[in-house]
Scaffold this active site. Sequence first.
Site, PDB file in Angstrom:
ATOM      1  N   SER A  78       8.777   6.019  10.641  1.00 13.37           N
ATOM      2  CA  SER A  78       7.948   6.682   9.852  1.00 13.37           C
ATOM      3  C   SER A  78       7.097   5.979   8.794  1.00 13.37           C
ATOM      4  O   SER A  78       6.638   4.836   9.262  1.00 13.37           O
ATOM      5  CB  SER A  78       8.574   7.846   9.121  1.00 13.37           C
ATOM      6  OG  SER A  78       7.677   8.852   8.710  1.00 13.37           O
TER       7      SER A  78
ATOM      8  N   GLU B 131       8.839   9.940  -8.797  1.00 19.76           N
ATOM      9  CA  GLU B 131       7.678   9.720  -9.739  1.00 19.76           C
ATOM     10  C   GLU B 131       6.593   8.858  -9.107  1.00 19.76           C
ATOM     11  O   GLU B 131       5.380   9.032  -9.019  1.00 19.76           O
ATOM     12  CB  GLU B 131       7.830   9.384 -11.160  1.00 19.76           C
ATOM     13  CG  GLU B 131       6.609   9.162 -11.974  1.00 19.76           C
ATOM     14  CD  GLU B 131       7.014   8.727 -13.456  1.00 19.76           C
ATOM     15  OE1 GLU B 131       5.932   8.592 -14.251  1.00 19.76           O
ATOM     16  OE2 GLU B 131       8.103   8.684 -13.614  1.00 19.76           O
TER      17      GLU B 131
ATOM     18  N   HIS C 146      10.931  14.562  14.856  1.00 17.60           N
ATOM     19  CA  HIS C 146      10.573  13.063  13.980  1.00 17.60           C
ATOM     20  C   HIS C 146      11.552  12.353  13.721  1.00 17.60           C
ATOM     21  O   HIS C 146      11.312  11.065  13.959  1.00 17.60           O
ATOM     22  CB  HIS C 146      10.193  13.676  12.597  1.00 17.60           C
ATOM     23  CG  HIS C 146       9.537  12.607  11.858  1.00 17.60           C
ATOM     24  ND1 HIS C 146       8.579  11.837  12.171  1.00 17.60           N
ATOM     25  CD2 HIS C 146       9.769  12.366  10.545  1.00 17.60           C
ATOM     26  CE1 HIS C 146       8.168  10.928  11.295  1.00 17.60           C
ATOM     27  NE2 HIS C 146       8.894  11.087  10.403  1.00 17.60           N
TER      28      HIS C 146
END
Length: 310
Positions: free
Chosen positions: A134, A230, A289
Amino acid sequence: MLRRLGRPRLSSVRAPQLPAGPWVPDRAAAASPSASAPGRTSVTPLPLSYMVFDGPAPQPPLVFLHGLLGSKGNFRAIARALVQRSGRKVLTVDARNHGESPHSPTMSYEAMSLDVQRLLCQLRLPKCILVGHSMGGKTAMTLALQQPDLVERLVSVDISPTESVAVTDFLAYISAMRKVSIPSGIPRSTARRLAEDQLRPAVQVSAVRQFLLTNLVEAEGRYVWRVNLEAISHHMANIMGFPVFHAPYPGPTLFLAGSDSPYVSSEDYPEIERLFPEAEIQYIPGAGHWVHADKSQEFVTAICNFLLLP
């Protein structure tokens, strides 16, 4: 020529601290405008946390790069199996803003590629076999396209060199993680249960919740996510996308996908063939996945077979 196998579908150790300051590798390809964001001239690479699984074979090692919100521990069992079957040394690596690697406000594939390049340099590894899942697959592809001499072979696990926004649920996962609130001073088992309860409405698959909860840690009496949510949130457009490249990677490449996953589709084949002309695409039946978790034995066998190809 692109070869497709399987059912086609329509649609912890830390590297020693190196001198601070911006660092750009020797090869001109890494600084090519086609592989860098406009206006960016250099990036400061970070010392990554990694694990080593020693093997007796003298061939270049396999280096595993995990996906978004993952960690080097995701490949622990796979690494041991590959050492036993191939004899090669295996490294598993924490990406920046993940696991035990440092946090940074910068989160781009160019930066993550440079982090891995610096690790290879520090460990004196002139070549390796990169295996990335990924997000880690996109980092591996970026490094191979920037610095092909460092990559003997490339394995991209369930990801294409294309935009992934349309097929991903990670935006919802990250949003749910940011909303989790856990009081301090409670047992870890209780904290984990509370976090799972708060994730459940947005993350309905239990296995995915357990995967996300591997990032819940206690620090200074508080329960926090060890991933830098963040920075990741701020750069999701970059993470879901892929840098622009013009020159292809000429080495052997395997795109190893899950047959039940939408991340590698027939729409991606032209771009795969353009950037990776020696690529083979293989689908593992019954895998989603997280191919390495869903079908671990088949995953290991596919990589071992790929290592034997000329």
